[in-house]
Design a protein around this motif. Structure first.
Motif, PDB file in Angstrom:
ATOM      1  N   ASP A 180       2.771   4.477   1.041  1.00 17.78           N
ATOM      2  CA  ASP A 180       3.328   5.021   2.281  1.00 17.78           C
ATOM      3  C   ASP A 180       4.104   6.279   1.923  1.00 17.78           C
ATOM      4  O   ASP A 180       3.988   6.811   0.827  1.00 17.78           O
ATOM      5  N   ARG A 209      -2.049  -7.041  -5.274  1.00 12.14           N
ATOM      6  CA  ARG A 209      -3.278  -6.925  -4.504  1.00 12.14           C
ATOM      7  C   ARG A 209      -4.441  -6.657  -5.452  1.00 12.14           C
ATOM      8  O   ARG A 209      -4.381  -5.737  -6.265  1.00 12.14           O
ATOM      9  N   VAL A 212      -8.074  -5.268  -5.793  1.00  7.78           N
ATOM     10  CA  VAL A 212      -8.871  -4.321  -5.022  1.00  7.78           C
ATOM     11  C   VAL A 212     -10.222  -4.124  -5.687  1.00  7.78           C
ATOM     12  O   VAL A 212     -10.441  -4.526  -6.842  1.00  7.78           O
ATOM     13  N   GLU A 228      -8.486   2.853  -1.724  1.00  6.24           N
ATOM     14  CA  GLU A 228      -7.913   1.764  -0.919  1.00  6.24           C
ATOM     15  C   GLU A 228      -6.400   1.889  -0.752  1.00  6.24           C
ATOM     16  O   GLU A 228      -5.679   0.894  -0.706  1.00  6.24           O
ATOM     17  N   LYS A 229      -5.897   3.125  -0.666  1.00  7.31           N
ATOM     18  CA  LYS A 229      -4.465   3.374  -0.486  1.00  7.31           C
ATOM     19  C   LYS A 229      -3.636   2.641  -1.529  1.00  7.31           C
ATOM     20  O   LYS A 229      -2.505   2.209  -1.267  1.00  7.31           O
ATOM     21  N   SER A 230      -4.172   2.535  -2.727  1.00 12.19           N
ATOM     22  CA  SER A 230      -3.545   1.719  -3.772  1.00 12.19           C
ATOM     23  C   SER A 230      -3.155   2.594  -4.946  1.00 12.19           C
ATOM     24  O   SER A 230      -4.020   3.188  -5.609  1.00 12.19           O
ATOM     25  N   THR A 231      -1.872   2.675  -5.202  1.00 10.55           N
ATOM     26  CA  THR A 231      -1.398   3.473  -6.320  1.00 10.55           C
ATOM     27  C   THR A 231      -0.087   2.912  -6.833  1.00 10.55           C
ATOM     28  O   THR A 231       0.781   2.574  -6.033  1.00 10.55           O
ATOM     29  N   VAL A 261       0.849  -1.190   0.000  1.00  7.90           N
ATOM     30  CA  VAL A 261       0.000   0.000   0.000  1.00  7.90           C
ATOM     31  C   VAL A 261       0.879   1.233   0.000  1.00  7.90           C
ATOM     32  O   VAL A 261       2.070   1.183   0.304  1.00  7.90           O
TER      33      VAL A 261
END
Length: 913
Positions: A155, A330, A332, A256-259, A153
């Motif tokens: 950070d 992941r 999502v 979803e903190k996904s990039t 994820v």
């Protein structure tokens, strides 16, 4: 230019009905050419179920008009004679475009062929023309693949610090086994971030920084790739290199903190069945790549890239690859966005530049000069650097040791750690810079120039205009303007600057808008940017921010106000009625919001949004001057601009048949115009507020000066330019554009000529005299050297000197105006403009008192021509006396002109001036 009809006094009618040259015998040679899809670049992966097909006409004869057409569509080129998909039959119409009826069922994933046949006004038919293609992409119901993200994820990044954080980029891969490879395989990909796609180790396409930028928490773009020729029976490796790009929490709501966030699907069409071959799912694996993104990716801190050459690998995208350090991606949930086909042109490497100079700044620190400013990337070889050596590169738009009050690197910094085997190369992949100079730290000896290459990255907009004249300064300004725009259009939207902000400011866009359609094939690009503006528009409040597609918290009338003018321009130049339909509700809501800030006819700062810009960075009033516009100056400017927006809204409503809205707009306009003079005119000085140009030009431009005062205020404005400022401007952003619009609308081309011809401060010529290779942010060169504040002067070379203008009553150059300014001081002008109807030419020469003017009007079009001559009998066309219906009219300066219509063809006119 506002491009509205003027009330030109008509003196008399003379002449007969037709040009004698048109009466020559008709010989048949007509073809439909330049087949394309309106408002789209290319024709791959269209998601519009009813696309608009467009063509132009090529004919050998003069005065050729289309009277009818027929379109046929087939699933294969060999099936076109039977038109197994659809055929329109003969349609009696002069329009050279047709929207496919929604009753025609176009299948997702299918590739279609189409042709056009046309008839001219004499009943002669062409052959069926060239074969063109388009493909229908995936519709939302066709997607079966899910969304995926890298293993970790988001950070704060890996390494770096608060000022220069580092975020990883990623390698991702999946193995796919195919028993056989279909004849055609397409892959649709949506990436919220940046990506590169590889199949079996081979790069698919060559677009840098793909895809184009959108408001990523509202819209993603689907790009369609053809990959059938690269796939093979048996095992295949599908791989991605990807990065977050703009998809970061401080820019957008990251899902979803996904990039980055990715969805892809490969498919083929088998008759009525759409077959999915593979897609994004849990079978993909990922790992960190050998490069990270440096910087916070925000104002004045876009950083660069940190590449570790010791970890260089090509195996990650090949069939054979060790998987010890790879982890499952992941999967999502779907982000709450709309996915649409990418219709604007892709990014491309537009030009490559070799290094011109190297100099030592200090021990071990060298500066490379590429000779001109650009937005883009570098490729630098380090053949003699030992292993583990760290090389630091900083990017500047002025020399690194230039005595500036600002950091001219804007924290643009990249690093490279060498592997030391003689193959070390640093090359950008997921970030870029605005620069001319690069400083290199970490070398033991001066670098060789041949090891350095800079690459301009731009949206792939092909040139459509050419201009030359006898004044070399004008030619240089034209080239300066064109190159500057190429440095500001990366990512499918127009930015203020590529090095500090990368934001699509609305006021900056309005300064460049007049030049865009004359310089470049901008239809799809500008339509995409209009959609971006509608994506940042807030329907519940009417708010439109400063920028799009990146949302900006600030709000000013002339920044968010771009929506109406942008849509109107697309209607004028491309006949794009859809742009008006899309924009009309947003313009209406925004005007209601702005009007709520008005009291007693003044748009008040106390009621407006906190940021309330007026004429930004005017000479003597820019950043660093401590002398910015006062609140009354901003109120005058924005009240006048509000009138302009209401006028644009009324024009849009008139086209759309919104008679009630037009009537309301006209009432508001009249009220604002009536109160303007009393609110802002200073009886003692005789000026609106202060004796500066923008504050006289704006009320004149929008018709807010009482009729009995117009001549007086106009004369005072001209004196402010020609006497007080000795032919220089004192305007800023966007006041310069509006001032030039007014001067052109009022036929004061000699004044514009004087402005353009200056090489002293402030002027475009001054920038060139100081060595500028792109247009500056401010007239004095303070801060950004690559900027959009004054990026539109080239438009006047086409509209003024060449006189090529669209006709609002016949948009898309179905009919247009040819009205050059034959200004003293110029011996010749040569200009061409490739409209959607075909190429338009306007070239004139002065020989003593005689003028020869050659015009080219494309087939299926005509032009209203203006010749500055009091006696129509003195005008010859193709060495024959003019024998056409002619009106003698006066321009707004009182000069007599002959006005008449010319049909398609190339015509040579001459007369004594």
């Amino acid at each position: 230019m506002k491009l509205k009809h003027k009330d030109i006094p008509v003196i008399r009618f003379i002449g007969s009905l037709m040009l004698s040259t048109v009466l020559l015998s008709h010989t048949m040679a007509i073809d439909p050419v330049d087949l394309n899809i309106a408002r789209m670049d290319g024709a791959s992966g269209i998601d519009d179920p009813a696309p608009t097909l467009r063509w132009s006409i090529r004919a050998d004869d003069n005065d050729i008009r289309q009277a009818a057409y027929s379109v046929r569509i087939a699933s294969r080129s060999e099936r076109l004679p039977k038109a197994d998909v659809w055929e329109s039959g003969r349609i009696n119409s002069g329009r050279s475009e047709m929207t496919i009826p929604e009753s025609v069922q176009l299948l997702s994933g299918e590739r279609y062929c189409w042709q056009v046949k046309v008839w001219d006004q004499h009943g002669e038919a062409s052959d069926w023309g060239e074969v063109a293609h388009f493909t229908i992409g995936l519709q939302e119901d066709d997607w079966s693949a899910g969304w995926m993200a890298p293993p970790a994820v988001i950070d704060r990044g890996s390494g770096g610090n608060d000022e220069t954080p580092q975020r990883p980029t990623w390698w991702m891969r999946r193995m796919v086994k195919l028993d056989a490879v279909p004849d055609r395989v397409a892959l649709g990909i949506v990436c919220l971030g940046y990506y590169e796609l590889y199949v079996n180790g081979e790069r698919v396409g060559d677009e840098p920084l793909a895809p184009s930028v959108t408001k990523l928490d509202k819209r993603g773009l689907c790009v369609t790739h053809e990959i059938g020729d690269i796939l093979r029976p048996g095992e295949n490796c599908i791989a991605l290199a990807c990065a977050s790009g703009w998809y970061l929490p401080h820019q957008f709501k990251v899902h979803e903190k996904s990039t980055p966030l990715i969805r892809l699907q490969a498919y083929t069409r088998n008759g009525e069945k759409l077959q999915t071959l593979f897609g994004s799912d849990a079978e993909w694996q990922g790992r960190k790549a050998n490069r990270s993104i440096i910087g916070q990716w925000k104002w004045n801190n876009f950083g660069g890239e940190a590449v570790d050459g010791r970890l260089k690998s090509s195996q990650w995208k090949e069939l054979e690859c060790p998987t010890e350090e790879w982890r499952s991606v992941r999967v999502v949930s779907a982000p709450p966005i709309e996915v649409s086909s990418r219709t604007c042109p892709p990014n491309r490497i537009g030009e490559k530049y070799k290094a011109e100079k190297v100099r030592e700044l200090s021990k071990g620190v060298y500066e490379i000069d590429f000779g001109r400013c650009l937005a883009g990337m570098v490729r630098i070889r380090f053949p003699d650097v030992p292993r583990d050596r760290k090389i630091t590169m900083r990017f500047f738009d002025l020399p690194a040791d230039f005595n500036s009050k600002k950091d001219q690197s804007y924290r643009q910094l990249s690093t490279y750690i060498a592997r030391g085997d003689g193959t070390d190369v640093f090359e950008n992949k997921f970030n870029y810079a605005g620069f001319r100079y690069v400083s290199i730290e970490g070398l033991d000896a001066p670098p060789a120039l041949e090891n350095f290459e800079a690459m301009l990255v731009e949206t792939a907009l092909d040139p459509v205009g050419s201009f030359r004249c006898s004044n070399e300064l004008f030619n240089r300004i034209h080239e300066l303007n064109a190159h500057t725009i190429r440095c500001l259009n990366l990512g499918g939207y127009h930015v203020d600057c590529p090095q500090r902000e990368r934001n699509g400011y609305g006021a900056d866009g309005q300064t460049a808008m007049p030049a865009y359609p004359y310089l470049f094939d901008s239809e799809a690009f500008l339509h995409k940017w209009l959609v971006d503006w509608l994506d940042v528009f807030e329907p519940e409040t009417g708010r439109i921010s400063h920028t799009a597609p990146i949302f900006h918290k600030a709000e000013s009338p002339a920044w968010g106000g771009i929506v109406g003018p942008l849509a109107w321009q697309q209607y004028l130049f491309y006949g794009n009625r859809q742009a008006l339909e899309l924009a009309f509700p947003a313009v209406k809501a925004n005007l209601q919001r702005l009007q709520s800030w008005v009291r007693d006819g003044v748009l008040l700062k106390e009621l407006a949004a906190p940021k309330f810009h007026g004429d930004w960075v005017a000479s003597g009033r820019g950043m660093g001057s401590n002398n910015g516009p006062t609140w009354p100056m901003k109120e005058l400017f924005n009240t006048a601009y509000l009138i302009y927006l209401w006028q644009t809204y009324a024009d849009m409503g008139g086209v759309l048949g919104e008679t009630g809205e037009v009537a309301k707009a006209e009432m508001v306009i009249a009220s604002l115009q009536e109160s303007f003079h009393g609110n802002f005119f200073d009886e003692e000085s005789g000026y609106y507020l202060i004796p500066e140009q923008a504050y006289q030009a704006m009320p004149l431009w929008v018709g807010a000066v009482p009729a009995d005062k117009r001549d007086e205020i106009h004369s005072r404005l001209i004196d402010l330019i020609e006497k007080k400022r000795d032919g220089h401007l004192d305007t800023g952003l966007p006041g310069t554009t509006f001032l030039l619009d007014y001067l052109e609308d009022s036929d004061n081309h000699e004044t514009i000529y004087t402005i353009m011809n200056k090489e002293t401060y402030p002027s475009w010529g001054y920038m060139l005299a100081q060595g500028a290779t792109t247009i500056w942010e401010q007239w004095n060169g303070y801060w950004s050297q690559i900027h959009s504040c004054f990026a539109g002067p080239a438009s006047w070379f086409y509209t003024g000197l060449a006189g090529i203008k669209p006709d609002p009553e016949h948009p898309g150059f179905e009919e247009f105006v040819l009205k050059p300014a034959f200004v003293e001081g110029l011996d010749y002008v040569d200009a061409t403009y490739r409209s959607i109807r075909g190429s338009i030419g306007s070239s004139w020469r002065r020989d003593g008192k005689s003028i020869q003017w050659t015009v080219t009007i494309p087939s299926n079009s005509s032009a209203t021509v203006y010749v500055p001559c009091s006696d129509p009998k003195a005008i010859q066309v193709d060495n024959r006396p003019l024998s056409q219906d002619t009106e003698a009219v006066r321009n707004l300066k009182g000069a007599v002109m002959q006005r008449f219509r010319l049909p398609s063809g190339t015509w040579k006119l001459d007369w004594q001036k």
